[in-house]
Design a protein around this motif. Structure first.
Motif, PDB file in Angstrom:
ATOM      1  N   ILE A  90       0.776  -1.340   0.092  1.00 29.40           N
ATOM      2  CA  ILE A  90      -0.124   0.117  -0.105  1.00 29.40           C
ATOM      3  C   ILE A  90       0.957   1.308  -0.024  1.00 29.40           C
ATOM      4  O   ILE A  90       0.734   2.248  -0.768  1.00 29.40           O
ATOM      5  CB  ILE A  90      -0.868  -0.071   1.075  1.00 29.40           C
ATOM      6  CG1 ILE A  90      -2.021  -0.982   0.906  1.00 29.40           C
ATOM      7  CG2 ILE A  90      -1.794   1.262   1.444  1.00 29.40           C
ATOM      8  CD1 ILE A  90      -2.814  -1.459   2.278  1.00 29.40           C
ATOM      9  N   LEU A  93       2.542   1.889  -3.260  1.00 31.68           N
ATOM     10  CA  LEU A  93       1.635   2.471  -4.307  1.00 31.68           C
ATOM     11  C   LEU A  93       1.372   3.752  -4.013  1.00 31.68           C
ATOM     12  O   LEU A  93       1.289   4.403  -5.105  1.00 31.68           O
ATOM     13  CB  LEU A  93       0.230   1.794  -4.038  1.00 31.68           C
ATOM     14  CG  LEU A  93      -0.036   0.407  -4.936  1.00 31.68           C
ATOM     15  CD1 LEU A  93      -1.352  -0.202  -4.455  1.00 31.68           C
ATOM     16  CD2 LEU A  93      -0.232   0.884  -6.375  1.00 31.68           C
ATOM     17  N   ARG A  94       0.989   4.269  -3.055  1.00 33.66           N
ATOM     18  CA  ARG A  94       0.705   5.698  -2.914  1.00 33.66           C
ATOM     19  C   ARG A  94       0.856   5.856  -1.182  1.00 33.66           C
ATOM     20  O   ARG A  94      -0.282   5.448  -0.426  1.00 33.66           O
ATOM     21  CB  ARG A  94      -0.846   5.876  -3.347  1.00 33.66           C
ATOM     22  CG  ARG A  94      -1.437   7.201  -2.762  1.00 33.66           C
ATOM     23  CD  ARG A  94      -0.876   8.383  -3.507  1.00 33.66           C
ATOM     24  NE  ARG A  94      -1.712   9.760  -3.117  1.00 33.66           N
ATOM     25  CZ  ARG A  94      -1.687  10.514  -3.961  1.00 33.66           C
ATOM     26  NH1 ARG A  94      -1.385  10.578  -5.187  1.00 33.66           N
ATOM     27  NH2 ARG A  94      -2.164  11.766  -3.577  1.00 33.66           N
ATOM     28  N   MET A  96      -0.117   7.207   1.791  1.00 35.98           N
ATOM     29  CA  MET A  96      -1.271   8.125   2.511  1.00 35.98           C
ATOM     30  C   MET A  96      -0.818   9.258   3.057  1.00 35.98           C
ATOM     31  O   MET A  96      -1.495  10.141   3.197  1.00 35.98           O
ATOM     32  CB  MET A  96      -2.247   7.039   2.952  1.00 35.98           C
ATOM     33  CG  MET A  96      -3.290   6.559   2.017  1.00 35.98           C
ATOM     34  SD  MET A  96      -4.162   5.423   2.739  1.00 35.98           S
ATOM     35  CE  MET A  96      -3.757   3.674   1.681  1.00 35.98           C
ATOM     36  N   ASP A  99      -1.119  12.519   1.352  1.00 32.25           N
ATOM     37  CA  ASP A  99      -2.317  13.212   1.614  1.00 32.25           C
ATOM     38  C   ASP A  99      -2.671  13.948   2.847  1.00 32.25           C
ATOM     39  O   ASP A  99      -3.198  14.831   3.076  1.00 32.25           O
ATOM     40  CB  ASP A  99      -3.483  12.456   1.005  1.00 32.25           C
ATOM     41  CG  ASP A  99      -3.088  12.005  -0.355  1.00 32.25           C
ATOM     42  OD1 ASP A  99      -2.796  12.496  -1.180  1.00 32.25           O
ATOM     43  OD2 ASP A  99      -3.303  10.718  -0.609  1.00 32.25           O
ATOM     44  N   ASP A 100      -2.216  12.912   3.795  1.00 39.88           N
ATOM     45  CA  ASP A 100      -2.641  13.431   5.307  1.00 39.88           C
ATOM     46  C   ASP A 100      -1.861  14.146   5.908  1.00 39.88           C
ATOM     47  O   ASP A 100      -2.018  15.124   6.462  1.00 39.88           O
ATOM     48  CB  ASP A 100      -2.785  11.892   6.211  1.00 39.88           C
ATOM     49  CG  ASP A 100      -3.604  11.213   5.518  1.00 39.88           C
ATOM     50  OD1 ASP A 100      -4.783  11.516   4.702  1.00 39.88           O
ATOM     51  OD2 ASP A 100      -3.477   9.892   6.003  1.00 39.88           O
ATOM     52  N   SER A 135      -2.048  19.608  -4.641  1.00 41.66           N
ATOM     53  CA  SER A 135      -1.923  17.740  -4.651  1.00 41.66           C
ATOM     54  C   SER A 135      -1.062  17.561  -5.872  1.00 41.66           C
ATOM     55  O   SER A 135      -0.165  16.492  -5.783  1.00 41.66           O
ATOM     56  CB  SER A 135      -3.094  17.297  -4.714  1.00 41.66           C
ATOM     57  OG  SER A 135      -3.085  15.840  -4.859  1.00 41.66           O
ATOM     58  N   HIS A 136      -1.311  17.877  -7.082  1.00 44.77           N
ATOM     59  CA  HIS A 136      -0.543  17.491  -8.210  1.00 44.77           C
ATOM     60  C   HIS A 136       1.015  17.965  -8.315  1.00 44.77           C
ATOM     61  O   HIS A 136       1.868  17.181  -8.599  1.00 44.77           O
ATOM     62  CB  HIS A 136      -1.228  17.788  -9.499  1.00 44.77           C
ATOM     63  CG  HIS A 136      -1.010  19.222 -10.060  1.00 44.77           C
ATOM     64  ND1 HIS A 136      -1.752  20.434  -9.436  1.00 44.77           N
ATOM     65  CD2 HIS A 136      -0.111  19.929 -10.843  1.00 44.77           C
ATOM     66  CE1 HIS A 136      -1.468  21.333  -9.830  1.00 44.77           C
ATOM     67  NE2 HIS A 136      -0.417  21.199 -10.666  1.00 44.77           N
ATOM     68  N   ILE A 139       2.546  15.550  -5.235  1.00 43.45           N
ATOM     69  CA  ILE A 139       2.814  14.103  -5.620  1.00 43.45           C
ATOM     70  C   ILE A 139       3.861  14.206  -6.876  1.00 43.45           C
ATOM     71  O   ILE A 139       4.855  13.256  -6.448  1.00 43.45           O
ATOM     72  CB  ILE A 139       1.395  13.447  -6.214  1.00 43.45           C
ATOM     73  CG1 ILE A 139       1.663  11.990  -6.573  1.00 43.45           C
ATOM     74  CG2 ILE A 139       0.796  14.087  -7.419  1.00 43.45           C
ATOM     75  CD1 ILE A 139       1.732  11.083  -5.179  1.00 43.45           C
ATOM     76  N   ARG A 143       7.548  12.117  -6.263  1.00 45.61           N
ATOM     77  CA  ARG A 143       7.776  10.909  -7.230  1.00 45.61           C
ATOM     78  C   ARG A 143       9.067  11.067  -7.873  1.00 45.61           C
ATOM     79  O   ARG A 143      10.013  10.222  -7.833  1.00 45.61           O
ATOM     80  CB  ARG A 143       6.649  10.993  -8.159  1.00 45.61           C
ATOM     81  CG  ARG A 143       5.444  10.462  -8.053  1.00 45.61           C
ATOM     82  CD  ARG A 143       5.410   9.002  -7.287  1.00 45.61           C
ATOM     83  NE  ARG A 143       3.880   8.564  -7.303  1.00 45.61           N
ATOM     84  CZ  ARG A 143       3.502   7.599  -6.455  1.00 45.61           C
ATOM     85  NH1 ARG A 143       4.568   7.019  -5.772  1.00 45.61           N
ATOM     86  NH2 ARG A 143       2.533   7.032  -6.193  1.00 45.61           N
TER      87      ARG A 143
END
Lengths: 240, 240
Positions: A90, A93-94, A96, A99-100, A135-136, A139, A143
Motif C-alpha cells: 500500500i 503504491l501511494r 497516504m 495526503d494526510d 496535490s499534483h 505528488i 515521485r
C-alpha cells in the motif's frame, strides 16, 4: 527560417512526448502486473495458508488444546506478517501520509526506509516555510525524490544522501545529492533507456518546472528540480 | 499550403497527445490512490481485525473451549472474505488469466462478472482461429473491451451485450454491441471529459489500429476496433 526551426524543435519535442505516452501506458501495465503478482504471491498466498491453519485449529481445539494453542499462535504470526506485507505494498503504491501529513514527513519516511534497508545515511532538510502544496505538485515532487532515491539505491553505491526541500512564495525546489560513484553525464548509460529518468523529466515539464542533473565519475550525483507555484495556486493558499 | 495544413493538423494531434500524457500520469496516480485506499480499507482492516480475534481465541482456548471454537469459526469466515476481496483487487489490477490463458477466456470471465453483478446478458463469440497475440496487443485489446463494458455498465442501461472477436492472419478485431439507450454520437456528453474513451482512442492509435463508435439514441451502441498484426508479429508467431 528561425520560425521553422523552432517549429521543427517543437514538433520533435511533441513526437518524443507521444512516444512518452506509449511508454507511460506500458509502464502502467507493467506496474499493474507487478502489484497484482506481489499481492498474489505474498498476502493472498499467506491468507490461504492462514485459512488452512484456522481449519486445523478448529479441529484440534477439542482433541489437543495445547497444540491448538501453538497453532493459533503461529496463525497470529502469519497474519501479522501478511498485514505488514500488505501495508508495504500500500505504501509503495501511494503513501497516504502524503495526503494526510504532506511532503516533508513522507519524504522523511522514505528516507528512513532507505536507511533501514541499505544503511545509507539520508538527511532531509526543509528550508523556508514548509506548507501544503497543491496535490499534483506535491505528488510530482514526491515521485521525483522517490525516483532519485531509487536510482541511488540501484546504481550509486553511495553512503550518504542529502535532500534539501526549499519552499518560497512562488516556487518550490528540491535537491538530492549523494556521495556515490557518479557517472559521465553525457554518456547515455544513465539517460538511455531509463524510463525512470525520462518519467522525471516529463513530470517536471508537465509542472512547468526545471530539472538539472550534475554528475561526474567519482564525484557523486546531484539532482535539482524547481517548480513554479502559479498565481492561482498562491491565491488558493491564501484563501485556505 | 496543403503541406502546412497537414503539418498544423499533425501538431494539433501531438499537442493533444501531450495533454494525453499528462492525463495518463494523473490517472495513474488516481488509480494508485484508489487501489491503496481499497486495500487499506478492505483487506488491511480485515487482517487487523483477524489478528485481534486470534488474540482473543488464544486467551479463550483454556477458559472456554466452546466459545474459542465459535470465535475461531468467525475468524476463518473473516479471513476467507478478506482473501476473496484481495483476489478481486488483484483481478481488477491485471487479470493474470490474460498472461496464462489468453484473451478469449479472460474476456469471457469479465463478461460473466458483468452478468452476475448487473444481470446483463453478455455473449462472447470468437471468429477465426483464436491465438495468443503479442502481449501489448492482447492487453490493449483487453483494456478496450473492458472499458467498453465499463461504459455499458455505467451509462447504457442495456440488457444484452454481444462481443465478437475476430482473428485473421494480419489483423485482429473486436466489436462490442449493446441494446442500451445509445447517445448522439456528435454530442460531447460521451466524448467530452471521458478519460476512458480518450484512453481507448489513444491505445488504439498507439497500436496503429482503428476505432469506430456508432450510436443513436434508442438504438444502442457499437464499438468496433481493428488492430493490424505487423509482419514481425506474424513471423514471431510462425517461429513460436
Amino acid at each position: 527560417v528561425r520560425c521553422m526551426v523552432e517549429l521543427a524543435d517543437k514538433v520533435q519535442a511533441l513526437v518524443q512526448s507521444q512516444s512518452f505516452g506509449f511508454k507511460v501506458i506500458m509502464a502502467q501495465e507493467e506496474e499493474r502486473r507487478r502489484v497484482a503478482r506481489e499481492m498474489h504471491d505474498g498476502p493472498a498466498q499467506a491468507m490461504a495458508n492462514v485459512i488452512f491453519l484456522a481449519e486445523v485449529c478448529e479441529k484440534l481445539i477439542e482433541l489437543d488444546t495445547g497444540r491448538a494453542k501453538e497453532e493459533l499462535h503461529e496463525l497470529r504470526q502469519q497474519i501479522l506478517g501478511c498485514l505488514n506485507e500488505t501495508r508495504k505494498i500500500i505504501f509503495d503504491l501511494r503513501p497516504m501520509a502524503l495526503d494526510d501529513l504532506g511532503l516533508i514527513p513522507t519524504v522523511k519516511r522514505i528516507a528512513d526506509i532507505l536507511k533501514e534497508r541499505k544503511g545509507i545515511k539520508v538527511s532531509v532538510k526543509p528550508l523556508g516555510h514548509a506548507e501544503k502544496l497543491e496535490s499534483h505538485i506535491e505528488i510530482g515532487l514526491f515521485r521525483i525524490i522517490q525516483e532519485s532515491l531509487n536510482n541511488i539505491e540501484k546504481h550509486a553505491e553511495a553512503s550518504e544522501v542529502e535532500i534539501l526541500i526549499e519552499f518560497q512564495s512562488d516556487w518550490v525546489a528540491a535537491e538530492i545529492k549523494d556521495n556515490g560513484k557518479g557517472f559521465e553525464a553525457d554518456k547515455n548509460h544513465y539517460e538511455g533507456d531509463s524510463f525512470g529518468l525520462l518519467g522525471m523529466r516529463e513530470r517536471v515539464s508537465l509542472l512547468d518546472g526545471e530539472l538539472v542533473i550534475h554528475s561526474r565519475p567519482g564525484e557523486g550525483t546531484e539532482v535539482r528540480v524547481r517548480i513554479p507555484l502559479s498565481a492561482a495556486t498562491r491565491e488558493a493558499k491564501q484563501l485556505a
